[in-house]
Design a protein around this motif. Structure first.
Motif, PDB file in Angstrom:
ATOM      1  N   ARG A  70       0.854  -1.201   0.000  1.00 18.96           N
ATOM      2  CA  ARG A  70       0.000   0.000   0.000  1.00 18.96           C
ATOM      3  C   ARG A  70       0.884   1.243   0.000  1.00 18.96           C
ATOM      4  O   ARG A  70       0.670   2.184  -0.769  1.00 18.96           O
ATOM      5  N   GLN A  71       1.902   1.226   0.863  1.00 20.06           N
ATOM      6  CA  GLN A  71       2.799   2.397   0.919  1.00 20.06           C
ATOM      7  C   GLN A  71       3.567   2.583  -0.394  1.00 20.06           C
ATOM      8  O   GLN A  71       3.748   3.716  -0.856  1.00 20.06           O
ATOM      9  N   THR A  74       1.003   3.658  -3.378  1.00 12.87           N
ATOM     10  CA  THR A  74       0.362   4.980  -3.245  1.00 12.87           C
ATOM     11  C   THR A  74       1.401   6.104  -3.067  1.00 12.87           C
ATOM     12  O   THR A  74       1.033   7.253  -2.839  1.00 12.87           O
ATOM     13  N   SER A  75       2.668   5.739  -3.178  1.00 14.24           N
ATOM     14  CA  SER A  75       3.718   6.740  -2.960  1.00 14.24           C
ATOM     15  C   SER A  75       3.929   7.606  -4.204  1.00 14.24           C
ATOM     16  O   SER A  75       3.847   7.110  -5.336  1.00 14.24           O
ATOM     17  N   TYR A 113      -4.627  -1.009  -4.833  1.00 13.09           N
ATOM     18  CA  TYR A 113      -3.972   0.295  -4.674  1.00 13.09           C
ATOM     19  C   TYR A 113      -3.243   0.820  -5.901  1.00 13.09           C
ATOM     20  O   TYR A 113      -2.899   1.990  -5.944  1.00 13.09           O
ATOM     21  N   ASP A 323       3.759   5.015   8.765  1.00 13.99           N
ATOM     22  CA  ASP A 323       4.365   6.140   8.042  1.00 13.99           C
ATOM     23  C   ASP A 323       4.302   5.921   6.535  1.00 13.99           C
ATOM     24  O   ASP A 323       4.611   4.829   6.047  1.00 13.99           O
ATOM     25  N   SER A 324       3.952   6.986   5.821  1.00 13.00           N
ATOM     26  CA  SER A 324       4.090   6.908   4.360  1.00 13.00           C
ATOM     27  C   SER A 324       5.552   7.183   4.016  1.00 13.00           C
ATOM     28  O   SER A 324       6.298   7.763   4.816  1.00 13.00           O
ATOM     29  N   SER A 327       6.241  10.940   3.997  1.00 12.29           N
ATOM     30  CA  SER A 327       6.151  11.679   5.266  1.00 12.29           C
ATOM     31  C   SER A 327       7.498  11.715   5.993  1.00 12.29           C
ATOM     32  O   SER A 327       7.787  12.679   6.704  1.00 12.29           O
TER      33      SER A 327
END
Ligand code: SF4
Length: 404
Positions: A70-71, A74-75, A113, A323-324, A327
């Motif tokens: 997911r990270q 979606t990054s 995603y 955490d993304s 971020s």
């Protein structure tokens, strides 16, 4: 022969700067490589290994696969195809079923995603000992690229690549390679060059040829992590190292198409095509994302993830469960690490005539040899870039002076 335009004191490379505004973050990535460490455990205990926890049987929970991807998907750094490299300790130690389930979950995360058309490829870097038919079936089902670590013939390999009880591992690794060959699975090998290899260029070359090993990369034994002193880190070793690489390359050139050596392939491509580097995957943020068995992530060199340092603490920047990727660019730790990393790259651009063929090197070598990322030359870059470049350019000059 000059490598790049250079004035008396200064190379013509622009100094790079950065900021963590949304526009600044657009210059990070794109992610090329996701290094996943499904376990810290390794079934070997190689004496030059940098990993502190290789005796611990930690294993990544499959519950982490969804947040990891997911990270990633979606990054803002996900802007091209990615390779997932299953790595360090011994990635096959977690078993075939782990990978079947993990890959099924990655497919599921793609559906949920992934809005872009970019593909996910798989690779694994293994000591080869556990490879059997079930692994070969998995590699073929999911089109894995396989890398095997082997240092050459047994009398060199077994000096350093031993089991926890001190037995050599060469036979087991060769059995794994035989399985790959029986299944016609292409693979490359990575051979670590230590001081013990330096008198045996012919023996190592002949060993690879005799065993149908065609695609070779050399890793220098490095001062890194818990391996506090490489046997190559002495000024008087450089001539022997140079003689080894020169001889290996002569043998390669004398038998065209038999073996390709990663380091020379990359250098020749850059030199002959006139391409020049301004950075590397190891010193530019979020080209590589490394994630450990607990979901902790880092960027730059994958080797940084499992270790800690006096100057920066550990190199974990965040955890995929909270955490993304973007971020963490606002954190003090990231800014300290990248600020120093970029200062080192800029010093390299200013002071080193090899910069265009190197891109400023790997931060982990700089840190472990010099105690900071904000520096230039290391033994590692002398060996990996400068000596090899001199060999290639000397050969080129000779061939231009004496065309056959
Ligand atoms: S890392 Fe070493 S070879 Fe690379 S640019 Fe810097 S000083 Fe030169």
């Amino acid at each position: 022969m000059a490598i790049a335009p250079r004035t008396e004191t200064t190379n013509h490379w622009a100094t790079q700067s950065w900021n963590c505004s949304p526009e600044g973050l657009e210059t990070f990535g794109p992610i090329n490589l996701v290094v996943l460490q499904p376990t810290s455990y390794c079934n070997l205990n190689c004496d030059y290994c940098y990993l502190p926890d290789r005796h611990l049987k930690n294993q990544m929970s499959l519950d982490l696969i969804e947040p990891i991807f997911r990270q990633i998907f979606t990054s803002p750094f996900f802007r091209k195809d990615i390779t997932v490299c299953w790595h360090a300790g011994e990635p096959l130690a977690v078993g075939v079923d782990f990978y079947e389930q993990a890959i099924a979950q990655i497919h599921q995360a793609e559906v949920e995603y992934k809005e872009q058309p970019y593909a996910v490829h798989h690779s694994v870097q293994t000591n080869g000992i556990l490879i059997n038919q079930a692994w070969c079936d998995l590699f073929q089902r999911h089109n894995f690229h396989v890398g095997v670590s082997i240092d050459g013939p047994a009398f060199i390999h077994d000096l350093h690549r031993q089991t926890p009880t001190g037995k050599g591992s060469h036979q087991g690794t060769m059995a794994g390679i035989a399985q790959l060959q029986k299944n016609q699975i292409p693979f490359n090998v990575i051979a670590v060059i230590s001081q013990d290899s330096l008198d045996y260029a012919d023996e190592i070359f002949n060993f690879f040829v005799e065993h149908g090993i065609r695609d070779v990369g050399f890793n220098m034994e490095e001062t890194e992590g818990v391996h506090s002193q490489s046997s190559l880190d002495h000024a008087d070793i450089e001539e022997r190292y140079r003689a080894f690489m020169e001889r290996f390359w002569q043998l390669t050139l004398a038998s065209p198409g038999v073996i390709q050596v990663r380091e020379f392939e990359i250098l020749c491509r850059l030199i002959y095509h006139g391409d020049r580097l301004t950075q590397t995957d190891m010193n530019h943020p979020f080209v590589i994302v490394s994630i450990d068995h607990q979901g902790n992530f880092s960027t730059f060199d994958p080797e940084l993830l499992a270790v800690s340092s006096d100057r920066y603490g550990d190199f974990t920047l965040g955890n995929v469960q909270r955490d993304s990727l973007a971020s963490v660019c606002q954190t003090e730790k990231f800014q300290a690490i990248y600020g120093d990393m970029l200062a080192g790259v800029n010093q390299c651009a200013r002071d080193c005539q090899y910069f265009g063929l190197c891109g400023g090197g790997a931060g982990s070598n700089k840190y472990w040899e010099k105690g900071t990322f904000a520096c230039t030359e290391t033994y590692a870059c002398r060996y990996r870039v400068q000596v090899l470049t001199d060999i290639v350019l000397e050969h080129l000059e000779n061939s231009l002076a004496h065309p056959s």
